[in-house]
Scaffold this motif. Sequence first.
Motif, PDB file in Angstrom:
ATOM      1  N   ILE A  20      13.520  -9.966 -17.103  1.00 33.66           N
ATOM      2  CA  ILE A  20      12.958 -11.203 -16.565  1.00 33.66           C
ATOM      3  C   ILE A  20      13.823 -12.351 -17.066  1.00 33.66           C
ATOM      4  O   ILE A  20      13.907 -12.593 -18.264  1.00 33.66           O
ATOM      5  CB  ILE A  20      11.506 -11.405 -17.037  1.00 33.66           C
ATOM      6  CG1 ILE A  20      10.648 -10.211 -16.625  1.00 33.66           C
ATOM      7  CG2 ILE A  20      10.935 -12.699 -16.490  1.00 33.66           C
ATOM      8  CD1 ILE A  20       9.202 -10.322 -17.051  1.00 33.66           C
ATOM      9  N   HIS A  21      14.504 -13.019 -16.166  1.00 32.43           N
ATOM     10  CA  HIS A  21      15.329 -14.163 -16.563  1.00 32.43           C
ATOM     11  C   HIS A  21      14.562 -15.451 -16.360  1.00 32.43           C
ATOM     12  O   HIS A  21      14.761 -16.424 -17.058  1.00 32.43           O
ATOM     13  CB  HIS A  21      16.614 -14.204 -15.744  1.00 32.43           C
ATOM     14  CG  HIS A  21      17.338 -12.898 -15.753  1.00 32.43           C
ATOM     15  ND1 HIS A  21      17.084 -11.905 -14.844  1.00 32.43           N
ATOM     16  CD2 HIS A  21      18.269 -12.409 -16.595  1.00 32.43           C
ATOM     17  CE1 HIS A  21      17.842 -10.856 -15.117  1.00 32.43           C
ATOM     18  NE2 HIS A  21      18.573 -11.133 -16.171  1.00 32.43           N
ATOM     19  N   VAL A  22      13.717 -15.453 -15.337  1.00 36.26           N
ATOM     20  CA  VAL A  22      12.935 -16.645 -15.027  1.00 36.26           C
ATOM     21  C   VAL A  22      11.473 -16.217 -14.987  1.00 36.26           C
ATOM     22  O   VAL A  22      11.121 -15.299 -14.253  1.00 36.26           O
ATOM     23  CB  VAL A  22      13.313 -17.209 -13.642  1.00 36.26           C
ATOM     24  CG1 VAL A  22      12.578 -18.512 -13.389  1.00 36.26           C
ATOM     25  CG2 VAL A  22      14.809 -17.387 -13.521  1.00 36.26           C
ATOM     26  N   CYS A  23      10.668 -16.868 -15.793  1.00 36.12           N
ATOM     27  CA  CYS A  23       9.254 -16.498 -15.816  1.00 36.12           C
ATOM     28  C   CYS A  23       8.415 -17.767 -15.695  1.00 36.12           C
ATOM     29  O   CYS A  23       8.755 -18.799 -16.277  1.00 36.12           O
ATOM     30  CB  CYS A  23       8.940 -15.783 -17.134  1.00 36.12           C
ATOM     31  SG  CYS A  23       7.285 -15.099 -17.190  1.00 36.12           S
ATOM     32  N   GLY A  24       7.375 -17.696 -14.922  1.00 35.66           N
ATOM     33  CA  GLY A  24       6.430 -18.809 -14.831  1.00 35.66           C
ATOM     34  C   GLY A  24       5.085 -18.273 -15.292  1.00 35.66           C
ATOM     35  O   GLY A  24       4.506 -17.436 -14.620  1.00 35.66           O
ATOM     36  N   GLY A  35      12.099  -4.305 -10.511  1.00 36.25           N
ATOM     37  CA  GLY A  35      11.056  -3.573 -11.229  1.00 36.25           C
ATOM     38  C   GLY A  35      10.306  -4.363 -12.276  1.00 36.25           C
ATOM     39  O   GLY A  35       9.541  -3.813 -13.059  1.00 36.25           O
ATOM     40  N   THR A  36      10.513  -5.688 -12.308  1.00 35.24           N
ATOM     41  CA  THR A  36       9.809  -6.490 -13.312  1.00 35.24           C
ATOM     42  C   THR A  36       8.315  -6.591 -13.011  1.00 35.24           C
ATOM     43  O   THR A  36       7.539  -6.963 -13.882  1.00 35.24           O
ATOM     44  CB  THR A  36      10.377  -7.920 -13.377  1.00 35.24           C
ATOM     45  OG1 THR A  36      10.284  -8.489 -12.068  1.00 35.24           O
ATOM     46  CG2 THR A  36      11.815  -7.926 -13.835  1.00 35.24           C
ATOM     47  N   GLY A  37       7.939  -6.254 -11.778  1.00 37.44           N
ATOM     48  CA  GLY A  37       6.536  -6.365 -11.388  1.00 37.44           C
ATOM     49  C   GLY A  37       5.599  -5.521 -12.234  1.00 37.44           C
ATOM     50  O   GLY A  37       4.410  -5.818 -12.333  1.00 37.44           O
ATOM     51  N   VAL A  38       6.135  -4.499 -12.892  1.00 43.83           N
ATOM     52  CA  VAL A  38       5.264  -3.675 -13.724  1.00 43.83           C
ATOM     53  C   VAL A  38       4.780  -4.472 -14.942  1.00 43.83           C
ATOM     54  O   VAL A  38       3.733  -4.190 -15.512  1.00 43.83           O
ATOM     55  CB  VAL A  38       5.977  -2.355 -14.141  1.00 43.83           C
ATOM     56  CG1 VAL A  38       7.195  -2.624 -14.985  1.00 43.83           C
ATOM     57  CG2 VAL A  38       5.021  -1.439 -14.870  1.00 43.83           C
ATOM     58  N   ALA A  39       5.527  -5.509 -15.307  1.00 43.06           N
ATOM     59  CA  ALA A  39       5.120  -6.312 -16.470  1.00 43.06           C
ATOM     60  C   ALA A  39       4.109  -7.385 -16.107  1.00 43.06           C
ATOM     61  O   ALA A  39       3.331  -7.810 -16.959  1.00 43.06           O
ATOM     62  CB  ALA A  39       6.342  -6.957 -17.116  1.00 43.06           C
ATOM     63  N   LEU A  65      -4.849 -20.491 -23.035  1.00 44.87           N
ATOM     64  CA  LEU A  65      -4.907 -19.046 -22.827  1.00 44.87           C
ATOM     65  C   LEU A  65      -3.956 -18.689 -21.695  1.00 44.87           C
ATOM     66  O   LEU A  65      -3.832 -19.439 -20.727  1.00 44.87           O
ATOM     67  CB  LEU A  65      -6.319 -18.607 -22.417  1.00 44.87           C
ATOM     68  CG  LEU A  65      -7.476 -18.925 -23.356  1.00 44.87           C
ATOM     69  CD1 LEU A  65      -8.785 -18.466 -22.726  1.00 44.87           C
ATOM     70  CD2 LEU A  65      -7.271 -18.244 -24.695  1.00 44.87           C
ATOM     71  N   VAL A  66      -3.319 -17.533 -21.819  1.00 41.94           N
ATOM     72  CA  VAL A  66      -2.460 -17.076 -20.735  1.00 41.94           C
ATOM     73  C   VAL A  66      -3.349 -16.454 -19.667  1.00 41.94           C
ATOM     74  O   VAL A  66      -4.166 -15.585 -19.964  1.00 41.94           O
ATOM     75  CB  VAL A  66      -1.438 -16.041 -21.244  1.00 41.94           C
ATOM     76  CG1 VAL A  66      -0.622 -15.484 -20.084  1.00 41.94           C
ATOM     77  CG2 VAL A  66      -0.538 -16.667 -22.284  1.00 41.94           C
ATOM     78  N   LEU A  67      -3.187 -16.914 -18.441  1.00 44.92           N
ATOM     79  CA  LEU A  67      -3.983 -16.374 -17.345  1.00 44.92           C
ATOM     80  C   LEU A  67      -3.204 -15.273 -16.629  1.00 44.92           C
ATOM     81  O   LEU A  67      -3.744 -14.246 -16.283  1.00 44.92           O
ATOM     82  CB  LEU A  67      -4.345 -17.491 -16.373  1.00 44.92           C
ATOM     83  CG  LEU A  67      -5.314 -17.132 -15.262  1.00 44.92           C
ATOM     84  CD1 LEU A  67      -6.662 -16.721 -15.841  1.00 44.92           C
ATOM     85  CD2 LEU A  67      -5.508 -18.314 -14.320  1.00 44.92           C
ATOM     86  N   GLU A  68      -1.936 -15.527 -16.401  1.00 42.83           N
ATOM     87  CA  GLU A  68      -1.087 -14.459 -15.875  1.00 42.83           C
ATOM     88  C   GLU A  68       0.378 -14.771 -16.112  1.00 42.83           C
ATOM     89  O   GLU A  68       0.768 -15.918 -16.311  1.00 42.83           O
ATOM     90  CB  GLU A  68      -1.356 -14.194 -14.394  1.00 42.83           C
ATOM     91  CG  GLU A  68      -1.134 -15.372 -13.473  1.00 42.83           C
ATOM     92  CD  GLU A  68      -1.528 -15.035 -12.029  1.00 42.83           C
ATOM     93  OE1 GLU A  68      -2.670 -14.608 -11.811  1.00 42.83           O
ATOM     94  OE2 GLU A  68      -0.684 -15.199 -11.151  1.00 42.83           O
ATOM     95  N   ASP A  69       1.169 -13.699 -16.105  1.00 39.28           N
ATOM     96  CA  ASP A  69       2.608 -13.845 -16.264  1.00 39.28           C
ATOM     97  C   ASP A  69       3.199 -13.618 -14.882  1.00 39.28           C
ATOM     98  O   ASP A  69       2.820 -12.675 -14.201  1.00 39.28           O
ATOM     99  CB  ASP A  69       3.144 -12.744 -17.186  1.00 39.28           C
ATOM    100  CG  ASP A  69       2.443 -12.754 -18.533  1.00 39.28           C
ATOM    101  OD1 ASP A  69       2.717 -13.664 -19.314  1.00 39.28           O
ATOM    102  OD2 ASP A  69       1.612 -11.853 -18.790  1.00 39.28           O
TER     103      ASP A  69
END
Lengths: 280, 477
Positions: free
Chosen positions: B145-149, B317-321, B161-165
């Motif tokens: 993951i190079h860019v994450c929101g 395949g980053t969707g698994v995270a 609180l983290v709601l989603e990655d």
Amino acid sequence: MKLRIHHTTDYRYLDPISRSSNDVRLTPLKRPTQNTAFFLLRVLPPCRLKNFRDFYGNLVTHFEVEEPHQNLLIESQCTITTEDPYARGIPLGAPLSLLDECGLLEELQPFLNPSPLVQITPELWRSAIDVFSEQQDCFELAMGLMDHVHSTCQYVPGITKVSTTSADFFATRKGVCQDFAHLMLAMCRAVHLPARYVSGYLYDARRTDVRGAHASHAWVEVWIPNAGWFAMDPTNNSLTRETYVTVAIGRDYHDAAPVTGSYWGNSGCIMKVTVHLEEA
Amino acid sequence: MPSLTYTPADLFDELMDSSGKIRECYQNVADRFSCMLPEELEQKVKSLELLFLKHGVTFTVYGDQQGTERVFPFDPVPRVIPAHEWEVIEAGLIQRITALNLFLYDVYHEQKILKDGVIPAEVVHSAAHFRPEFVGIRVPRDTYIHVCGTDLIRDRDGQYLVLEDNGRCPSGVSYVLENRSAMKRVFPQLFGSAGVRSVDTYPADLRSVLQYVAPRPKASLVAVLLTPGVHNSAYFEHSFLARQMGIEIVEGRDLLVLDGFVYMRTTHGLQQVDVIYRRIDDDFLDPKVFRKDSMLGVPGLVDAVRRGNVALANAIGTGVADDKVTYAYVPQMIDYYLGQEPILGQVPTYLAWRDDDKKYILENLPNLVVKAANESGGYGMLIGPKASQAEIADFHDRIVANPRNYIAQPVVYFSQHPTLVDGEFEGRHVDLRPFILCGETTKVLPGGLTRVALTRGSLVVNSSQGGGSKDTWVLAD
């Protein structure tokens, strides 16, 4: 002072090794004069990290890489606020006679006796005694020993190894910060002044002639009766101000080494270490 | 001018503390707004709208009858985050993204965390976005993951609180930059000595990330942004970022793969491409490997990636995270890979996939928020307390039919923020999406997209569902 530290150790094995077991001491110690705001350790290939405190109170992270691998990257990031440990002055006024009682304190025993890399030879002891005989005060004695080490030794990288003892270094007097520290430890212990090894970082804003800045650095802490532990840097002949970050302590390098480990496999290894410090 | 304050609800309020006193970090903003005349404010709001329209800051609503492109609604009251709060957010996000990247490396290599039983293997193997065909393939710099929101909310006590990655193709950063530039033009006096940290470096930082992951060090590196095309909801953002970074924006048909290398068709002939910042989902990337019917992708691209001749950001395949079932296990990941406690909390999650949890979910549907594990954008979601009997019954059946695809969480009321509604200020729910870049170092953009639910009481802030946005100020120390 708020500092950001980025430290990477990158091992490249010439052939894949079957497994490795590693201990790292990269988490700065918790102390009144330094407060870690952020710390993160990243290991590649990923594996389970387990933390424990060793005998000296250092936080050790242990991990094993159980599959064949050719690279191992250990990266730590840290943001830390430091204060000058000497902000309330230097602890003068402890007469040398108080040192006799130090031997009675169990917690000081490891720091009064020789250890694997801190070997006290008769010659080394004689030099220490020469400095000792001129002093009355514990802190001044430590300063005197530091000055002696600094003025009689040369900073020359590439001559000594991690296994060089204080006795070896005393013979050549050429080495790096950890050798300076080991020699000062040996001299302190020779005259019954409790002293321990410190591994950490030194920040130098001007990036000038300060030795050991922007790399893993090592120095010494001495025990001043009724005052506690105080740090000195024999490589630079100076007291440790707020530009020093203490990571781990021990009897000598072996106890406080930032990264140690062993691997199974018949392969050469290239290690690349980078340390970057900046003011946050 | 009506003052910025209003009657606080029984929630965390960004502007006021529990006694109704304005928080220190908002004092400056509150003072400025309270000395503005109603006409002046109205005129400023109009100029803001005009600016967004002229800049084409739009998004697309799928399945909408009346013209699909809309101006992104913008609220003029900025959201302010003081330095000490940001420090925690930043540390927590860096910790989290580091763990997620290590997790991805692990599940695409040795799968130690599964073998050690810390995360049940089924979670990964049943994730819709897990790509088993990529196990054993190394990606440049071992970064996935190079860019994450990451979406954050605040609970009643103000804890973030983290709601989603969002680790696939998170969007929204262009609005962060456009919102700031519009605010600076329309409310220049508001910034004054407020000490707001700049967000301008984002495109340059993103470009350095792309440079960092390039398979070969090359002086004249060619990076491109791959977009699905003008009909995509985030097309504005794609063109904005490509322009800001000074790289080409391309569609699938502009690229071709020859002998395992990717080339871009240009007026001067073919040019080799080193890095692709792709804003296309995995499924559409390569019709030879993923969806056969994809018209958007590039045949052979996956092979070029496998051979290491081109880098993709984000990796495949980053969707698994960012699967919502995986989300429940992020605290375990942080413990496993980093030996630490999570700095940021997250919302307790029930997994319909576990029998005990499923029973609880089915019995408590009216009190829970149910989400589909692999959906985003606020689609496929049930908000129990606001749902009709029919909707609840529908979700009941869906969960029974496919428990792996559903998770449930207690309703967490988002914090509330003053928002301009018909010339008056009222409290509306907000969330926060900060953007994290993982290159040589991991950087969190000091700001983020604050999304606001413009409908009173609504908890859905997604732009596709009637949400708006605000400028987000992170204050310097």
